[in-house]
Scaffold this motif. Structure first.
Motif, PDB file in Angstrom:
ATOM      1  N   ASP A   1      41.131  42.694  47.757  1.00 34.86           N
ATOM      2  CA  ASP A   1      42.218  43.634  48.071  1.00 34.86           C
ATOM      3  C   ASP A   1      41.724  44.760  48.973  1.00 34.86           C
ATOM      4  O   ASP A   1      42.402  45.151  49.921  1.00 34.86           O
TER       5      ASP A   1
ATOM      6  N   HIS B   1      42.795  43.567  52.556  1.00 33.04           N
ATOM      7  CA  HIS B   1      44.166  44.078  52.585  1.00 33.04           C
ATOM      8  C   HIS B   1      44.239  45.598  52.698  1.00 33.04           C
ATOM      9  O   HIS B   1      45.326  46.145  52.859  1.00 33.04           O
TER      10      HIS B   1
ATOM     11  N   LYS C   1      46.747  45.328  45.041  1.00 32.81           N
ATOM     12  CA  LYS C   1      47.661  44.400  45.704  1.00 32.81           C
ATOM     13  C   LYS C   1      47.256  42.956  45.457  1.00 32.81           C
ATOM     14  O   LYS C   1      46.814  42.260  46.344  1.00 32.81           O
TER      15      LYS C   1
END
Length: 611
Positions: free
Chosen positions: A268, A272, A189
């Motif tokens: 990421d 995330h 991502k």
């Protein structure tokens, strides 16, 4: 490769966090398509074209030309103009073949020249960072060179050209483009922002450097490439990374690509909850060291560090799982009711019990995630600071009113000044007392571990105060608190601001909007798609590079939004901000008038004195 990558990163002012060698993300190079077979004994006519003919063709672009001829251009001036287009095409291909970082693309400064005096002179770095041009001109002899070489000196004639879309370009250009490796990556991502690349595409739309995939190797280009009498131009390259590091060789550049990819992968995963291939990870809380490392990499890339950002995705995932579980329970209950025919009152009671249990489980999980709050203020410390800030504000306003200093308030005082309509910057002497050492002491402040990770062990506090955004305050003008210490090259972060809100930040009470990546040279301007607005709990620090663009948003609530700010710099830096922190140019307000006591307080005082 890992050691070399870490070394090159260190030279660019990038500090690698953690012990031992960094783990490198393996990059893959896309295989090049095989060129079409070239017929044997192929020949082409070489036609000399003059400056007059070139200019005439430029005025009439729809005129059909013989695309099967190779062109010989005696004029060095005209060849230089074509080399400019060649340099742009090669630079763009180099940029599009490398992965971006923080939405910033790789750039390549390219010079195309031949041995007979023609050379390109265009800046092929589209955002034109000063560091790229300066460093390139200073050491261009060491830049990587392809084409030409010793054999080119023995050839008598300049390179050959060809017609392409009714314009003249270097005939060997497809061969140079084919030599550029395409990095094939899939690192999860990453930021889905391609603003810079879109701007580049728009700038290139009117140039013949577009549609690079159509520059296929043909019989004509191969004949020009292999001609024994006509030279192939030299191509000098200098790569500029998204974090403004300069690389002179492709090997060193690819090593830095690996380093940046590995950093993005870690960001990421920790911040995330996203794997390398974009898959969602299990909600597992990151360790303190990993949160510190990922936060630092994110700060280097974006210029922003929000304390506790590694927990946001965990809470969101838990809330999403809770919503899904409630929906599934509801659907299952409806199926049971349809089959058994249980009374609706019983069904409703069972649904409420199940939902209550799920809510309790969600609450416990959230508490577990936030337990042991690190790098921030406790609730008691936050409340103490809030009361101190609001008391100081009331004293200042009472003093202004009692002394009729309304006009002087517009110019500001040494301890209180306006930073836009409804926004005040206030100094608090009480912060210098031992009671508030948890704010100012370099050993006691909870966030100093993060500050030292950014600035080094010699980080020192240079200023402190509080910002107040009053109800009805307007949005600030976008600005940077400080400029770069030099515009010749990108320097590491020399100062940071730490914002600590004393109330929970929401979208309505005037949070701060940051434009990510604007701490980099050449990227200082406001870009809507790059903004981030941290909405954090009271006592949660938000740290940002002193050069990062930001603005306070309007406060549409009926409550004041107080924020403590602390400015740190490295003791070894020659950083001084006489604009923001100078009190000499402001009028002294003098001793503040104490807040008058209320009727109840006066009565309580009389009772104590009489007793």
């Amino acid at each position: 490769a890992a050691t070399a990558a870490a070394t090159s990163a260190g030279r660019s002012g990038v500090v690698v966090v953690g012990k031992g060698k960094p783990r490198i993300a393996k990059i893959k190079i896309k295989p090049k398509p095989k060129p079409d077979p070239i017929p044997t004994n192929s020949t082409a006519s070489i036609v000399t074209i003059t400056t007059t003919q070139i200019r005439k063709a430029a005025k009439n672009p729809k005129q059909k030309n013989n695309n099967n001829n190779l062109l010989h251009i005696p004029s060095a001036i005209e060849r230089s103009k074509i080399y400019n287009e060649t340099a742009i095409a090669i630079a763009r291909k180099e940029s599009t073949c490398l992965p971006s970082n923080g939405s910033r693309p790789w750039q390549c400064q390219v010079i195309v020249k031949d041995s007979l005096g023609a050379s390109s002179d265009v800046d092929t770095t589209w955002t034109s960072p000063a560091c790229a041009t300066t460093h390139f001109q200073a050491g261009k002899k060491k830049a990587e060179t392809t084409g030409g070489g010793a054999k080119a000196k023995t050839k008598k004639y300049p390179p050959l050209f060809r017609w392409f879309r009714n314009k003249i370009e270097l005939a060997a250009l497809p061969h140079f483009l084919q030599m550029i490796d395409v990095v094939d990556v899939n690192c999860g991502k990453l930021k889905k922002i391609r603003v810079v690349q879109e701007e580049i595409d728009e700038q290139m739309d009117d140039s013949k450097a577009t549609d690079l995939e159509e520059r296929k190797v043909t019989t004509l280009s191969t004949l020009a490439w292999e001609d024994i009498n006509h030279a192939v131009p030299e191509i000098e390259r200098r790569w500029v990374s998204p974090d403004q590091a300069i690389f002179r060789s492709r090997t060193a550049m690819l090593e830095h690509v690996e380093v940046l990819l590995e950093r993005d992968t870690l960001v990421d995963r920790i911040l995330h909850g996203c794997g390398r291939r974009g898959d969602m990870l299990r909600p597992v809380k990151a360790t303190r060291s990993k949160a510190l490392e990922a936060g630092h990499y994110r700060f280097l890339r974006d210029g922003l560090w929000v304390i506790g950002q590694e927990n946001d995705w965990l809470i969101e995932r838990l809330e999403e799982n809770f919503t899904n579980a409630v929906e599934m329970k509801t659907q299952n209950m409806k199926k049971i009711v349809g089959k058994v025919g249980r009374r609706k009152d019983d069904d409703k009671a069972m649904e409420e019990d199940d939902e209550h249990l799920l809510e309790e489980k969600l609450k416990n999980s959230r508490v577990e995630i936030l337990k042991g709050k690190q790098w921030g203020l406790t609730e008691e410390q936050t409340l103490l600071c809030y009361n101190a800030v609001m008391d100081q504000y009331e004293k200042v306003m009472i003093t202004v009113k009692a002394r009729a200093l309304y006009h002087e308030l517009e110019d500001g005082f040494d301890v209180f000044r306006e930073r836009g309509r409804g926004r005040f910057d206030m100094q608090l002497p009480v912060f210098d007392t031992p009671e508030y050492d948890f704010l100012t002491d370099l050993k006691r402040a909870a966030w100093m571990e993060v500050v030292k990770t950014i600035l080094g062990d010699d980080a020192t506090l240079v200023h402190k105060g509080a910002f107040l955004s009053m109800p009805g305050s307007e949005t600030q003008v976008y600005h940077q608190d400080g400029v770069h210490l030099t515009t010749k090259y990108q320097r590491p972060c020399h100062a940071i601001n730490v914002f600590i809100p004393l109330v929970e930040l929401t979208g309505k009470n005037g949070p701060t909007e940051f434009c990510l990546g604007t701490h980099m040279l050449g990227y200082e301007y406001y870009t809507k798609d790059m903004v981030e607005i941290p909405e954090v709990l009271a006592g949660t620090p938000v740290m940002f590079d002193y050069r990062l663009g930001h603005r306070g948003l309007r406060n549409t609530t009926a409550q004041c939004r107080p924020v403590i700010y602390l400015t740190y710099t490295s003791a070894s830096n020659e950083f001084r901000d006489s604009v923001n922190f100078s009190s000499k140019r402001y009028r002294k307000l003098g001793d503040l008038i104490e807040k008058p006591m209320s009727r109840e307080e006066r009565a309580l005082k009389r009772m104590r004195e009489s007793g």
